[in-house]
Design a protein around this motif. Sequence first.
Motif, PDB file in Angstrom:
ATOM      1  N   GLN A  63      52.927  36.942  39.858  1.00 51.51           N
ATOM      2  CA  GLN A  63      53.757  36.347  40.898  1.00 51.51           C
ATOM      3  C   GLN A  63      54.359  37.411  41.805  1.00 51.51           C
ATOM      4  N   LEU A  66      51.625  38.521  44.129  1.00 50.38           N
ATOM      5  CA  LEU A  66      51.401  37.553  45.199  1.00 50.38           C
ATOM      6  C   LEU A  66      52.506  37.618  46.245  1.00 50.38           C
ATOM      7  N   GLU A  76      45.334  33.865  46.617  1.00 55.58           N
ATOM      8  CA  GLU A  76      45.367  32.840  45.569  1.00 55.58           C
ATOM      9  C   GLU A  76      44.162  31.913  45.682  1.00 55.58           C
ATOM     10  N   ARG A  80      41.383  31.522  42.762  1.00 58.12           N
ATOM     11  CA  ARG A  80      41.062  30.224  42.156  1.00 58.12           C
ATOM     12  C   ARG A  80      39.555  29.924  42.232  1.00 58.12           C
TER      13      ARG A  80
END
Length: 88
Positions: A63, A66, A76, A80
């Motif tokens: 986190q 990011l 992200e 994914r």
Amino acid sequence: MDKKQKAIEELKKQRSLARERLGPEGVKELEKLAKNLGKPKAGAAVPSDSVPYDKKAALAAFQMFLKNHGDPAEFERRLREMIKKSSH
């Protein structure tokens, strides 16, 4: 100061605050725990190539990455996609 250096400085600041909250005895206890981290318990069968994994710490680090990344939404999305491809 670039983003990487900002993240490093933020981690140093957080570490310093944590040390203040814990006090000298708390810091010693954490250092003791850290030395034993990854050492198998007596009688436990642990593969020689296993690495201890702290899910909460990994999530917090991710986190933070990011948050400090140039385009976290794009990163992200790409991550994914890669996870989806590798899990099928």
